[in-house]
Design an enzyme around this catalytic site. Structure first.
Site, PDB file in Angstrom:
ATOM      1  N   TYR A 224      -6.197 -23.027  -8.873  1.00 35.05           N
ATOM      2  CA  TYR A 224      -7.600 -22.847  -8.303  1.00 35.05           C
ATOM      3  C   TYR A 224      -7.772 -23.721  -6.892  1.00 35.05           C
ATOM      4  O   TYR A 224      -8.404 -23.410  -5.977  1.00 35.05           O
ATOM      5  CB  TYR A 224      -8.817 -23.296  -9.251  1.00 35.05           C
ATOM      6  CG  TYR A 224     -10.128 -22.703  -8.833  1.00 35.05           C
ATOM      7  CD1 TYR A 224     -10.315 -21.384  -8.715  1.00 35.05           C
ATOM      8  CD2 TYR A 224     -11.058 -23.608  -8.718  1.00 35.05           C
ATOM      9  CE1 TYR A 224     -11.570 -20.863  -8.323  1.00 35.05           C
ATOM     10  CE2 TYR A 224     -12.555 -23.023  -8.057  1.00 35.05           C
ATOM     11  CZ  TYR A 224     -12.531 -21.383  -7.884  1.00 35.05           C
ATOM     12  OH  TYR A 224     -13.754 -21.289  -7.537  1.00 35.05           O
TER      13      TYR A 224
ATOM     14  N   LYS B  90     -15.875 -25.746  -4.383  1.00 29.58           N
ATOM     15  CA  LYS B  90     -16.933 -25.556  -5.288  1.00 29.58           C
ATOM     16  C   LYS B  90     -17.564 -26.973  -5.533  1.00 29.58           C
ATOM     17  O   LYS B  90     -18.817 -26.952  -5.735  1.00 29.58           O
ATOM     18  CB  LYS B  90     -16.310 -25.016  -6.629  1.00 29.58           C
ATOM     19  CG  LYS B  90     -15.964 -23.727  -6.595  1.00 29.58           C
ATOM     20  CD  LYS B  90     -17.229 -22.764  -6.079  1.00 29.58           C
ATOM     21  CE  LYS B  90     -16.781 -21.270  -6.192  1.00 29.58           C
ATOM     22  NZ  LYS B  90     -17.608 -20.368  -5.376  1.00 29.58           N
TER      23      LYS B  90
HETATM   24  P1  NAD Z   1     -16.258 -10.631  -5.192  1.00 25.95           P
HETATM   25  O1  NAD Z   1     -14.682 -10.330  -4.603  1.00 25.95           O
HETATM   26  O2  NAD Z   1     -16.782  -9.261  -5.823  1.00 25.95           O
HETATM   27  O3  NAD Z   1     -17.215 -11.419  -4.306  1.00 25.95           O
HETATM   28  C1  NAD Z   1     -16.891 -12.026  -3.071  1.00 25.95           C
HETATM   29  C2  NAD Z   1     -17.628 -11.956  -1.868  1.00 25.95           C
HETATM   30  O4  NAD Z   1     -17.445 -12.463  -0.709  1.00 25.95           O
HETATM   31  C3  NAD Z   1     -17.241 -10.295  -1.354  1.00 25.95           C
HETATM   32  O5  NAD Z   1     -18.414  -9.508  -1.389  1.00 25.95           O
HETATM   33  C4  NAD Z   1     -16.739 -10.696  -0.021  1.00 25.95           C
HETATM   34  O6  NAD Z   1     -17.216  -9.673   0.856  1.00 25.95           O
HETATM   35  C5  NAD Z   1     -17.493 -11.795   0.083  1.00 25.95           C
HETATM   36  N1  NAD Z   1     -16.818 -12.592   1.242  1.00 25.95           N
HETATM   37  C6  NAD Z   1     -15.771 -13.157   1.668  1.00 25.95           C
HETATM   38  N2  NAD Z   1     -15.830 -13.632   2.817  1.00 25.95           N
HETATM   39  C7  NAD Z   1     -16.970 -13.285   3.481  1.00 25.95           C
HETATM   40  C8  NAD Z   1     -17.239 -13.447   4.888  1.00 25.95           C
HETATM   41  N3  NAD Z   1     -16.607 -14.314   5.718  1.00 25.95           N
HETATM   42  N4  NAD Z   1     -18.529 -13.048   5.361  1.00 25.95           N
HETATM   43  C9  NAD Z   1     -19.104 -12.568   4.258  1.00 25.95           C
HETATM   44  N5  NAD Z   1     -18.876 -12.268   3.068  1.00 25.95           N
HETATM   45  C10 NAD Z   1     -17.691 -12.782   2.689  1.00 25.95           C
HETATM   46  O7  NAD Z   1     -15.841 -11.708  -6.073  1.00 25.95           O
HETATM   47  P2  NAD Z   1     -16.901 -12.444  -7.483  1.00 25.95           P
HETATM   48  O8  NAD Z   1     -16.112 -12.893  -8.508  1.00 25.95           O
HETATM   49  O9  NAD Z   1     -18.173 -11.642  -7.481  1.00 25.95           O
HETATM   50  O10 NAD Z   1     -17.177 -13.631  -6.515  1.00 25.95           O
HETATM   51  C11 NAD Z   1     -18.497 -14.094  -6.100  1.00 25.95           C
HETATM   52  C12 NAD Z   1     -18.925 -15.460  -6.240  1.00 25.95           C
HETATM   53  O11 NAD Z   1     -18.829 -15.951  -7.577  1.00 25.95           O
HETATM   54  C13 NAD Z   1     -17.852 -16.418  -5.588  1.00 25.95           C
HETATM   55  O12 NAD Z   1     -18.619 -17.390  -5.106  1.00 25.95           O
HETATM   56  C14 NAD Z   1     -17.047 -16.878  -6.655  1.00 25.95           C
HETATM   57  O13 NAD Z   1     -16.437 -18.069  -6.235  1.00 25.95           O
HETATM   58  C15 NAD Z   1     -17.762 -16.872  -7.659  1.00 25.95           C
HETATM   59  N6  NAD Z   1     -17.495 -17.026  -9.185  1.00 25.95           N
HETATM   60  C16 NAD Z   1     -16.580 -16.245  -9.599  1.00 25.95           C
HETATM   61  C17 NAD Z   1     -16.028 -16.066 -11.008  1.00 25.95           C
HETATM   62  C18 NAD Z   1     -14.958 -14.997 -11.317  1.00 25.95           C
HETATM   63  O14 NAD Z   1     -14.267 -15.553 -12.230  1.00 25.95           O
HETATM   64  N7  NAD Z   1     -15.067 -13.840 -10.704  1.00 25.95           N
HETATM   65  C19 NAD Z   1     -16.468 -17.387 -11.729  1.00 25.95           C
HETATM   66  C20 NAD Z   1     -17.344 -18.242 -11.138  1.00 25.95           C
HETATM   67  C21 NAD Z   1     -17.715 -18.277  -9.966  1.00 25.95           C
HETATM   68  O1  0WE Z   2     -13.867 -18.339  -6.973  1.00 27.98           O
HETATM   69  C1  0WE Z   2     -13.207 -17.658  -7.812  1.00 27.98           C
HETATM   70  C2  0WE Z   2     -12.222 -16.932  -6.786  1.00 27.98           C
HETATM   71  C3  0WE Z   2     -12.499 -16.909  -5.451  1.00 27.98           C
HETATM   72  C4  0WE Z   2     -11.463 -16.645  -4.410  1.00 27.98           C
HETATM   73  C5  0WE Z   2     -10.397 -15.599  -4.724  1.00 27.98           C
HETATM   74  C6  0WE Z   2      -9.495 -15.096  -3.775  1.00 27.98           C
HETATM   75  C7  0WE Z   2      -8.407 -14.132  -4.271  1.00 27.98           C
HETATM   76  C8  0WE Z   2      -8.014 -13.414  -3.009  1.00 27.98           C
HETATM   77  C9  0WE Z   2     -11.402 -17.198  -3.000  1.00 27.98           C
HETATM   78  N1  0WE Z   2     -10.507 -16.622  -2.311  1.00 27.98           N
HETATM   79  C10 0WE Z   2      -9.510 -15.729  -2.569  1.00 27.98           C
HETATM   80  N2  0WE Z   2      -8.646 -15.444  -1.494  1.00 27.98           N
HETATM   81  C11 0WE Z   2      -7.984 -14.413  -1.909  1.00 27.98           C
HETATM   82  O2  0WE Z   2      -7.036 -14.141  -0.835  1.00 27.98           O
HETATM   83  N3  0WE Z   2     -13.115 -17.579  -9.216  1.00 27.98           N
HETATM   84  C12 0WE Z   2     -13.823 -18.465  -9.814  1.00 27.98           C
HETATM   85  C13 0WE Z   2     -12.339 -16.608  -9.988  1.00 27.98           C
HETATM   86  C14 0WE Z   2     -10.883 -17.490  -9.919  1.00 27.98           C
HETATM   87  O3  0WE Z   2     -10.213 -17.517  -8.933  1.00 27.98           O
HETATM   88  C15 0WE Z   2      -9.166 -18.207  -9.527  1.00 27.98           C
HETATM   89  C16 0WE Z   2      -9.334 -18.821 -10.978  1.00 27.98           C
HETATM   90  C17 0WE Z   2     -10.426 -18.085 -11.439  1.00 27.98           C
HETATM   91  C18 0WE Z   2     -11.342 -18.111 -12.479  1.00 27.98           C
HETATM   92  C19 0WE Z   2      -7.730 -18.792  -9.031  1.00 27.98           C
HETATM   93  C20 0WE Z   2      -6.817 -19.582  -9.793  1.00 27.98           C
HETATM   94  C21 0WE Z   2      -7.211 -19.933 -11.141  1.00 27.98           C
HETATM   95  C22 0WE Z   2      -8.363 -19.241 -11.823  1.00 27.98           C
END
Ligand code: NAD
Ligand code: 0WE
Length: 258
Positions: free
Chosen positions: A158, A165
């Site tokens: 991560y 974060k």
């Molecule tokens: P996702 O890929 O669906 O959403 C990420 C979004 O960020 C996308 O819509 C992308 O277009 C947008 N984005 C990235 N760069 C951008 C930019 N320069 N301008 C405008 N938009 C931009 O994935 P998600 O998992 O729904 O992620 C949403 C949030 O939830 C993130 O902050 C992520 O860290 C957080 N989150 C995700 C998880 C998980 O396990 N998926 C867990 C906890 C928190």
């Molecule tokens: O916040 C996230 C993911 C955010 C994210 C994911 C990517 C993948 C593609 C940010 N930047 C990028 N860039 C890319 O090119 N999560 C909470 C999901 C997530 O991501 C991990 C996790 C978990 C959970 C990465 C490593 C380990 C655990």
């Protein structure tokens, strides 16, 4: 029943139906809110229009393009929003990005540029969007962002996203203190791991999901809609006394020691 009729919610970070922002938008729409979606690039415009339709927003909601790493695009999108909706009530920030290499390589090798990009897109954007949204929140408002437990504890790979974060969670508290006088609340949901686009291609993701099933008090992973439900609560008048708070929606994983 939470009633958000007459309220306008602006959602950043809804890329597709698997996005966490989709469940949040779904719940806000079900409660009666009008949705404004903001998509990252031209390429996502058609998808955004379709998502608006799926969310029952045809004729009411709108979609506008904005790359949150560009100040002029943030100014432009809020000018477009203000022209249609002079008052907004809710801002959802569901945006994060770090260059793929930074989530793969040894944390020690994190480059200055990858650190900058991760913090610019995943943290600074919340400050910039809050500043742009605040003048339109004339009747008070609610700002919500998405965070992950990796900001508190170390998860393999991560890496710099964890550091971002931690900064995001601190930003929630400082923004809450800054915007409180305008009756604008700022909170975060710390979601458990969910298979979205942002989780694709991450090695070990199954291992992370399995660890939750094994260790979390509820012995299962969180569902998208559970994040949406908590987001709806935090953005609603039911949470009028809550600001600067990080609410875990993770089946209790974060309370466990082993
Ligand atoms: P996702 O890929 O669906 O959403 C990420 C979004 O960020 C996308 O819509 C992308 O277009 C947008 N984005 C990235 N760069 C951008 C930019 N320069 N301008 C405008 N938009 C931009 O994935 P998600 O998992 O729904 O992620 C949403 C949030 O939830 C993130 O902050 C992520 O860290 C957080 N989150 C995700 C998880 C998980 O396990 N998926 C867990 C906890 C928190
Ligand atoms: O916040 C996230 C993911 C955010 C994210 C994911 C990517 C993948 C593609 C940010 N930047 C990028 N860039 C890319 O090119 N999560 C909470 C999901 C997530 O991501 C991990 C996790 C978990 C959970 C990465 C490593 C380990 C655990």
């Amino acid at each position: 029943m939470i009633d958000l009729k007459g309220k306008v919610a602006v959602v950043f970070g809804l890329a597709n139906k698997r996005s966490i922002a989709y469940s949040v938008a779904q719940k806000l729409a079900e409660a009666g809110a009008t949705l404004v979606l903001s998509y990252q690039s031209e390429r996502l415009q058609r998808e955004a229009e379709e998502l608006l339709e799926d969310l029952g927003q045809t004729g009411t909601g709108r979609a506008f393009q904005c790359d949150v790493s560009r100040d002029e695009e943030i100014d432009a999108v809020f000018a477009q929003i203000a022209a249609v909706f002079p008052k907004i009530d809710i801002l959802i920030h569901s945006v994060a990005f770090a260059p793929a290499d930074a989530l793969k390589n040894d944390f020690l090798l994190t480059s200055r540029e990858d650190f900058r990009i991760a913090h610019d897109i995943s943290v600074y954007s919340l400050i910039a969007l809050a500043r742009a949204a605040a003048p339109l929140m004339t009747d008070g408002g609610s700002i919500l962002t998405l965070t992950y437990y990796g900001g508190e504890k170390v998860f393999p790979n991560y890496n710099v996203m964890g550091v971002a974060k931690a900064a995001l969670e601190s930003t929630v508290r400082y923004l809450a203190a800054s915007l409180g006088v305008k009756n604008i609340r700022v909170n975060a949901v710390s979601a458990g791991p969910i298979r979205t686009l942002a989780a694709r291609g991450i090695g070990d993701f199954n291992q992370i999901l399995d660890a939750v099933t094994l260790r979390a008090p509820l012995h299962r992973n969180v569902e998208q809609i559970e994040v949406g439900n908590t987001a709806l609560f935090l953005c609603s008048p039911l949470a009028s006394g809550i600001t600067g708070e990080i609410t875990f929606v993770d089946c209790g994983f974060n309370i466990t020691g082993i």
